[in-house]
Design an enzyme around this catalytic site. Structure first.
Site, PDB file in Angstrom:
ATOM      1  CE  LYS A 147     -11.539   1.768   1.530  1.00  0.00           C
ATOM      2  NZ  LYS A 147     -10.877   2.738   2.417  1.00  0.00           N
TER       3      LYS A 147
ATOM      4  CD  GLU B 284      -3.361  -0.345   1.905  1.00  0.00           C
ATOM      5  OE1 GLU B 284      -3.125   0.283   2.950  1.00  0.00           O
ATOM      6  OE2 GLU B 284      -4.503  -0.714   1.591  1.00  0.00           O
TER       7      GLU B 284
ATOM      8  CG  HIS C 248       9.985 -28.665   2.118  1.00  0.00           C
ATOM      9  ND1 HIS C 248      10.514 -29.882   1.799  1.00  0.00           N
ATOM     10  CD2 HIS C 248      10.672 -28.236   3.207  1.00  0.00           C
ATOM     11  CE1 HIS C 248      11.467 -30.197   2.661  1.00  0.00           C
ATOM     12  NE2 HIS C 248      11.577 -29.218   3.525  1.00  0.00           N
TER      13      HIS C 248
END
Lengths: 440, 440
Positions: free
Chosen positions: B405, B273, B294
């Protein structure tokens, strides 16, 4: 599984792939499919994974569950990498029911001690998973678990199931103590073994319908065909391949379901170990919707044009109504459910990336249930195999992890290895700490 | 915090930064530091975050803990993004002690319902965190929690602490019900608020020494100076900046401690951000040692040369001896501890990447304790601010998340927004599902 690659088209996004390019790529998909079919038919190393939905017999798994001489309150799975992630993905997706599930997939002493201290050992079952039976982390943790049980007077032999290859120390241990043994399937790398006893024992202990998991995978297997336009898995593999060659070196896997967070981790292993070689391969990033809209989204929308975001979204969810707040600014939430909120956030995020010309792909599943998750895992495996074929990469080995294994062994006195000597030759440029900046 | 950037030097790795380049970059670090100092002195937006270690008063936080009218068995923190991740990072790093901690940082209805059903509501405290008091996810979840308590006859007002800005619906709610209120510090973006009441209330409830957290951060603040060669935080910010400009577009944060897994998630938000804008910014990837050896390591060693791996390793750990297996092939593990195994794996992995010419940076902390973790968080924040200055980027805003938003709000009927209309115009290319392939 249904896939929508509309937002990865060049008409929407950059990097993007044109419809014409997809048509041309489809000829290579047809040839790759022939190669894959031949590998499947012969049970060739790796390709055998794509036959697991029809090869895996659920009976021995049920048998191993029935053989436990306790009714377990907890299950400890001891394994690492592909020996743990498939089972963890399935259990986290479907829920662990009445059974507390712990995956000892790291060798952090503080964490292992804390997990063991919090377990009801006398009601805990154990599944130790290692194909070779010599994986250092897994054997070390298993020995620690076994000792902890012995020290509290618990008979570990009446509740331990061993999942391993035909020979090796774990197979011998199982035979010596007459423990139930499940087979790691031949020719299937760990990260492709979720649909075998390796991945299915833990969900079976939790009471899940492992037949439904396999059934969903079988349905996805039926779609494998010579065209990306009729096979969702191949459409995903071909699109990610095309986008990578056009600059999408990062693939952020972002399910919009909290229970699929571990699936994103499983995907990261599948993608990184299978395709990250020869200087190629997307960097898989685990993300989670809606949470990571408040974290990673900023970069995906406004950072470098190097990222594909892959969404996974269920069509059906549970419901949870949002109560009325009596707050004017929040009136729009009243009467809606959390399910509408998260679905709206998903659609908004997808559209926001499209509006910024960033490529995304949508994978839709019916719901987070056994059948759909089985299909999702199989679909991603088939996509990965296809992407490997298109890139000319062997998806089934992981040669780059061997160096560190030898170095570790050498450092612990397990033999002479050139790799462990290289560790001592480290170049240093240290800043901070007692000595301040220094260079060696 | 001590840093070792030796394995990021051009003599070891490609991409890498030469010692000469670092010397030249140090002049820009000096100028950036002046800018940062000015911002800190004036309490300017964002820069104010770097003063939190001296500005945060622990007393109101202790007061809020004392004001709870129950002795909590569980704490539910309702917040999302920066309103949850700092507290979660600290609690996961330091342990939650006798208190079960739940972070409701997603709006998945199935998950929220399951978490609530498993909580001892009559002994559960609540912390709701939102600067504006209008964050949709947070308010929706808080209303759900409140209703669940009311339905079981629990008085939510005697155990709820509100962390919010000076005004807004949450501040009004707190005043209306006489709830204890903690302040979100002025001018500090959420992702920089871990060292404020936003991040410190939950660890305080769990009994941790929040003064020690701040103390560790203060010690790191003392090192901020005009040279990367005397400040570990700036050394990290400058090195990552230099590597990004040389092609390291991915930054894999890989702590070798299970308890720091959430720290890697916090770092991902901070990095993505703050720095993911203007077409720039590394893609942060969360990793975990030794587990992800792994999983992701294959790509970092053999994939594209686009990744910096950042290790975090504690110098001290607890101990847990590995019992003797009586298995010849595993003799080398007998008598060692898990702590030696994980340390050897770390050194082996670091060396294996150096041997392949891939850049890594090592951050060393004393141990995973309150003081060290406070210093680590502060160090990463200062590094991030410096990297933003060097890149010419404003690290303190997140404009790209606003679009979604508004679209979400529009989709839920909270007003007319052009963004939500764009959602309906989606380009589709669907494969699979009932309709087969189709294009719109």
């Amino acid at each position: 599984m249904e896939i929508d690659v509309g937002n990865a088209l060049a008409s929407v996004a950059s990097p993007g792939v044109s419809r014409d390019s997809l048509e041309r790529l489809d000829e290579r998909v047809a040839r790759a499919h022939e190669r894959i079919e031949a590998g499947r038919a012969e049970g060739e190393h790796g390709y055998a994974a794509l036959e697991l939905p029809v090869e895996t017999d659920p009976e021995p798994i049920h048998g191993a569950v029935d053989s436990l001489e306790i009714d377990p309150e907890a299950l400890v799975t001891v394994g690492i990498g592909g020996s743990a992630l498939g089972a963890k993905t399935l259990v986290d997706a479907l829920g662990s029911g009445e059974v507390e599930t712990v995956f000892l997939d790291n060798v952090d002493p503080d964490w292992v001690s804390r997990r063991l201290a919090n377990l009801p050992l006398e009601r805990t079952a154990v599944n130790v998973v290692s194909r070779s039976g010599t994986t250092a982390e897994t054997l070390a943790n298993f020995l620690v678990v076994r000792e902890a049980m012995e020290e509290t007077g618990v008979d570990w032999t009446d509740r331990t199931v061993v999942t391993t290859g035909e020979s090796g120390p774990l197979a011998e241990l199982a035979d010596g103590h007459d423990l139930p043994k499940l087979a790691v399937p031949d020719g299937v790398p760990g990260r492709f073994s979720a649909l075998s006893p390796v991945g299915l024992f833990a969900p079976a202990v939790c009471g899940h319908d492992i037949e439904a998991i396999l059934d969903g995978a079988r349905a996805e297997r039926e779609t494998l065909s010579g065209s990306l336009f009729s096979c969702p898995a191949y459409a995903y593999g071909a699109t990610t391949y095309a986008l990578e060659t056009r600059g999408a070196s990062v693939n952020a896997m972002m399910p919009y379901a909290e229970s699929l967070e571990t699936f994103a981790e499983w995907f990261a292993q599948l993608w990184a170990e299978s395709l990250g070689k020869d200087g190629l391969g997307q960097a898989p990033v685990r993300a989670l919707g809606a949470t990571d809209q408040h974290s990673q989204l900023q970069r995906y929308r406004a950072g470098p044009r190097d990222t594909l975001v892959t969404f996974v979204t269920p069509r059906e969810r549970g419901e949870r109504e949002i109560p009325d707040a009596g707050i004017e600014d929040l009136d729009y939430l009243s009467g809606a459910g959390l399910e509408e909120l998260i679905d709206a956030e998903f659609e908004a995020t997808e559209a926001s990336l499209a509006a910024a010309g960033r490529p995304t792909v949508r994978l839709e599943i019916d719901s987070v249930d056994a059948r759909s998750v089985g299909g999702l895992l199989y679909g991603m495996e088939a996509a990965c195999v296809l992407a490997g074929e298109l890139a000319g990469i062997s998806a089934f080995d992981q040669p780059a992890v061997e160096w560190a294994k030898r170095a570790t062994r050498g450092l612990l006195g397990g033999g002479e290895f050139a790799e462990s000597e290289a560790v001592a030759e480290k170049t240093e440029l240290r800043i901070g700490g007692p000595s301040g900046a220094s260079m060696r």
